[in-house]
Design a protein around this motif. Structure first.
Motif, mmCIF file in Angstrom:
data_model
loop_
_atom_site.group_PDB
_atom_site.id
_atom_site.type_symbol
_atom_site.label_atom_id
_atom_site.label_comp_id
_atom_site.label_asym_id
_atom_site.label_seq_id
_atom_site.Cartn_x
_atom_site.Cartn_y
_atom_site.Cartn_z
ATOM 1 N N ILE A 239 5.015 16.486 12.097
ATOM 2 C CA ILE A 239 4.326 17.895 12.469
ATOM 3 C C ILE A 239 4.770 18.754 13.802
ATOM 4 O O ILE A 239 4.582 17.986 14.347
ATOM 5 N N THR A 240 4.458 20.100 13.327
ATOM 6 C CA THR A 240 5.354 20.835 14.954
ATOM 7 C C THR A 240 4.301 21.124 16.143
ATOM 8 O O THR A 240 3.033 21.550 14.954
ATOM 9 N N SER A 241 4.071 20.675 17.137
ATOM 10 C CA SER A 241 3.192 21.002 18.282
ATOM 11 C C SER A 241 3.496 20.782 19.286
ATOM 12 O O SER A 241 4.157 20.299 19.875
ATOM 13 N N ASP A 242 2.482 21.113 20.150
ATOM 14 C CA ASP A 242 3.057 20.991 21.367
ATOM 15 C C ASP A 242 2.279 20.282 22.338
ATOM 16 O O ASP A 242 2.835 20.225 23.473
ATOM 17 N N TYR A 243 1.510 20.013 21.609
ATOM 18 C CA TYR A 243 -0.001 18.655 22.270
ATOM 19 C C TYR A 243 0.661 17.946 22.265
ATOM 20 O O TYR A 243 0.174 17.216 23.694
ATOM 21 N N GLY A 244 1.735 17.635 22.144
ATOM 22 C CA GLY A 244 2.575 15.947 22.762
ATOM 23 C C GLY A 244 1.240 15.083 21.644
ATOM 24 O O GLY A 244 0.758 14.966 20.615
ATOM 25 N N ALA B 166 1.245 -1.448 0.151
ATOM 26 C CA ALA B 166 -0.085 -0.188 -0.224
ATOM 27 C C ALA B 166 0.727 1.167 0.032
ATOM 28 O O ALA B 166 1.834 1.368 0.536
ATOM 29 N N LYS B 167 0.095 2.507 -0.673
ATOM 30 C CA LYS B 167 1.050 3.551 -0.588
ATOM 31 C C LYS B 167 0.468 3.891 0.880
ATOM 32 O O LYS B 167 -0.316 3.726 1.948
ATOM 33 N N SER B 168 1.558 4.759 1.805
ATOM 34 C CA SER B 168 1.247 5.564 3.063
ATOM 35 C C SER B 168 1.814 6.315 3.409
ATOM 36 O O SER B 168 3.037 7.251 3.001
ATOM 37 N N LEU B 169 1.226 7.263 4.761
ATOM 38 C CA LEU B 169 1.773 8.412 4.415
ATOM 39 C C LEU B 169 2.111 8.238 6.487
ATOM 40 O O LEU B 169 1.075 7.828 7.067
ATOM 41 N N PHE B 170 3.177 8.571 6.884
ATOM 42 C CA PHE B 170 2.940 8.689 8.791
ATOM 43 C C PHE B 170 2.915 9.601 8.682
ATOM 44 O O PHE B 170 4.296 10.788 8.227
ATOM 45 N N LEU B 171 2.387 10.115 9.624
ATOM 46 C CA LEU B 171 2.287 11.258 10.165
ATOM 47 C C LEU B 171 2.789 11.661 11.500
ATOM 48 O O LEU B 171 2.522 10.827 12.754
ATOM 49 N N THR B 172 3.723 11.769 12.257
ATOM 50 C CA THR B 172 4.490 12.677 13.373
ATOM 51 C C THR B 172 4.142 13.752 14.085
ATOM 52 O O THR B 172 3.668 14.885 13.340
ATOM 53 N N PHE B 173 4.414 13.710 15.592
ATOM 54 C CA PHE B 173 4.312 15.352 16.093
ATOM 55 C C PHE B 173 5.274 15.498 16.866
ATOM 56 O O PHE B 173 5.890 14.484 17.199
ATOM 57 N N THR B 174 6.056 16.715 16.329
ATOM 58 C CA THR B 174 7.880 17.122 17.447
ATOM 59 C C THR B 174 7.620 16.407 19.229
ATOM 60 O O THR B 174 8.493 15.808 19.462
ATOM 61 N N SER B 175 6.595 17.169 19.482
ATOM 62 C CA SER B 175 6.117 17.109 21.246
ATOM 63 C C SER B 175 5.790 15.485 21.596
ATOM 64 O O SER B 175 5.771 15.209 22.957
ATOM 65 N N ASP B 176 5.353 14.419 20.642
ATOM 66 C CA ASP B 176 5.184 13.470 21.318
ATOM 67 C C ASP B 176 6.041 12.333 21.812
ATOM 68 O O ASP B 176 6.945 12.121 20.669
ATOM 69 N N PHE B 177 5.575 11.998 23.052
ATOM 70 C CA PHE B 177 6.802 11.037 23.382
ATOM 71 C C PHE B 177 6.554 9.540 23.598
ATOM 72 O O PHE B 177 7.333 8.862 24.130
#
Lengths: 371, 371
Positions: free
Chosen positions: B344-349, B307-318
């Motif tokens: 993705i730049t985000s403070d939300y974790g 499958a074609k894929s796209l992975f999204l992550t968030f900078t503050s996700d620990f």
């Protein structure tokens, strides 16, 4: 560290101050005992004394051995001794167990002389400022007018910082390590898990468990939560990875990864030596510590400090993120103070102050030589 | 999001598969019910279906309202609906409650037909692969041969990834968000706190509490530990700071910071809707998920994905550090696969996948337009 550099066998000493001790909260305890150890010799001028402040679950036993056959030396033995960072050939090093602890200094697990029973939750809430004020009495008792340095990591660093602001004339330098002027809300959250775990253990019984079973599960879980904060993402990878403690048990409900086994083992081991109420008190002290409290703001609080200072932090410490010391030092530099901040690269997380000996030794020796 | 873009009132549907379901562990359950919801219309070619996979404590109720007067819409309502990221004017969106949950699909809190009592700990340990195999049965049942996309955040993203490797011919694309091929040892440690808290609550009673009091304290503490991992240091600062919930109580043992109050409130609120055994099962599923398991290594596991894929992550996700998706995508690119990773730049974790709608909407729409 080799035995050659050990301070050898050291006896914990005790002094009891038999007059009222007033807590920051306004509450009073009629007599307070302090447990402390000293290493090296106080010189004639009494100007070579260094006070080392311990962290959350530490004790006065910072270096050497309390018995010839003791297996493990004091908690900062690698840093205190002949030729070490805190060189006992040069300095007279003092470490006192802080107020509220369960290792010799008066705290919630001590006997309340007015009832003959343990204080438990009747003990006043202890603050870092209370701890420092009691340490000051010990220093006065030892006849020391001005300390050469006050050093400590984590909660020990909070004490060093608070000393600098509360008794600016009493020390030539401070060396706060892996610490800050107040913990972050995230750290409060970790402490909350620990406090809930203890207080919701039915055996905790409102803090009155000394004649019954102790809240062993609550305290173990509390300690487990603490252990997470002492490491770092990278430290967890390095120490445990995803290794399974018992691979056969992967589909077994109670099967465990090595990291889980480690937490369990250390959590329960902790309950053999540490008192649950005491843990609540020291977490509370940590939570409510704010150098600014009663002093307007952080700028004003820091402006009181006259001691030369060095702040050490560790890149992977998320319990005391380095940006906190960075902020403090930026303010103090603006105030024209002699201060510096060094952010040591380490994967160990908060525990680094207990593990990164070599780099700390170099930096501390250099700092002390310039005091 | 306005009501205008809502999918409106949606009924949760149920289908029961009355033949043996074999778990990865080798254990068997004789019949399994799946709760699911659908939004939008399946087209004639049956090639516009998107499966959305929910996270740890989610349900099939991803969008719209189950009743006219329901206060809160489904958990990803901002992302699913007419004109939204998962545009129900174009796509037929399916969300099914995963195997082992307590929201309609068979799990440890379901009645075991062979005893007439709840399974409790007799329910087989559930794996992400088990969840995916049951979802495949649902997709077959709905007459869909090939999905257009499988998307999900956190544990939902694990499912999307596992789908890609287990049933490569069954989807044209996968969209794993804030997830990885296995959780970190630090995340296992957080889950361990949660599991211990539940299992050490005396009311848990070996998982047999359904006719008695539930282990409310253990489950609340477990949830509190989870809440820490959903935020970030910055999110804690932004959301709570060091504000005291009751300033008068600063020297009161039970005084609380706002962050503590938040954890307590949400911890106990959770116990009103979620089952303690189920929480143990889903944490276990998360802990033992490893895309490589049984497939040699991560390279080989990923090589199965077409499958074609796209992975999204968030900078503050620990909880799911971005380096994990980065590693996956680097391997897949070397394998010549059509894949991409956007951090993705985000403070939300970790919570960002439930909060950063706008940026996700743009990226997802763009990705789906290129499938």
């Amino acid at each position: 560290m080799t035995d050659k550099a050990s301070v050898g066998v050291v006896k914990t000493q005790y002094v009891t101050f038999r007059d009222d001790f007033f807590f920051e909260s306004g509450r009073v305890v009629s007599s307070v005992t302090v447990a402390y150890e000293t290493y090296g010799q106080l010189n004639g001028a009494k100007d070579n004394a260094i006070l080392v402040c311990h962290a959350l679950t530490g004790s006065a036993h910072a270096a050497g051995f309390n018995r010839e056959d003791e297996q493990k030396p004091g908690w900062w033995d690698a840093m205190i001794g002949p030729g070490k960072a805190f060189d006992t050939d040069k300095y007279f090093v003092i470490c006192s167990n802080f107020l509220g602890s369960c290792f010799g200094t008066t705290g919630p697990s001590s006997i309340d002389p007015s009832t003959g029973k343990r204080y438990g939750l009747k003990f006043p809430v202890v603050t870092i400022r209370d701890m420092v004020r009691l340490q000051k009495r010990l220093i006065d008792y030892l006849g020391i007018e001005k300390l050469f340095c006050i050093a400590g990591g984590s909660m020990g660093g909070m004490q060093a910082l608070e000393w600098g602001a509360t008794f600016p004339d009493s020390t030539r330098s401070i060396l706060p390590i892996a610490t800050s002027a107040h913990i972050t809300p995230m750290s409060i959250a970790f402490n909350a898990i620990a406090k809930f775990a203890i207080m919701k253990d039915p055996r905790w019984n409102g803090g009155d468990y000394y004649d019954e079973e102790i809240p062993v599960d609550g305290l173990a879980i509390a300690r487990m939560a603490g252990h997470i904060t002492y490491l770092s993402d990278q430290a967890f990878h390095n120490k445990f990875g995803r290794r399974y403690a018992n691979f056969e048990g992967i589909y077994d409900f109670k099967g465990m990864f090595e990291v889980e086994n480690y937490l369990r083992y250390n959590g329960y081991k902790f309950t053999e030596v540490f008192d649950a109420n005491t843990y609540l008190y020291v977490l509370k002290a940590m939570d409510i510590f704010d150098l600014s409290y009663g002093r307007g703001n952080l700028d004003e609080a820091l402006s009181a400090i006259t001691a030369k200072s060095l702040f050490l932090t560790f890149t992977s410490d998320f319990l005391f993120p380095p940006y906190q010391a960075e902020e403090i030092v930026a303010i103090m530099k603006k105030q024209g103070k002699e201060t510096d901040w060094i952010n040591i690269t380490s994967d160990y997380g908060h525990d680094a102050f207990l593990l990164e000996f070599e780099v700390q030794t170099g930096l501390i020796k250099d700092f002390l030589s310039r005091v």
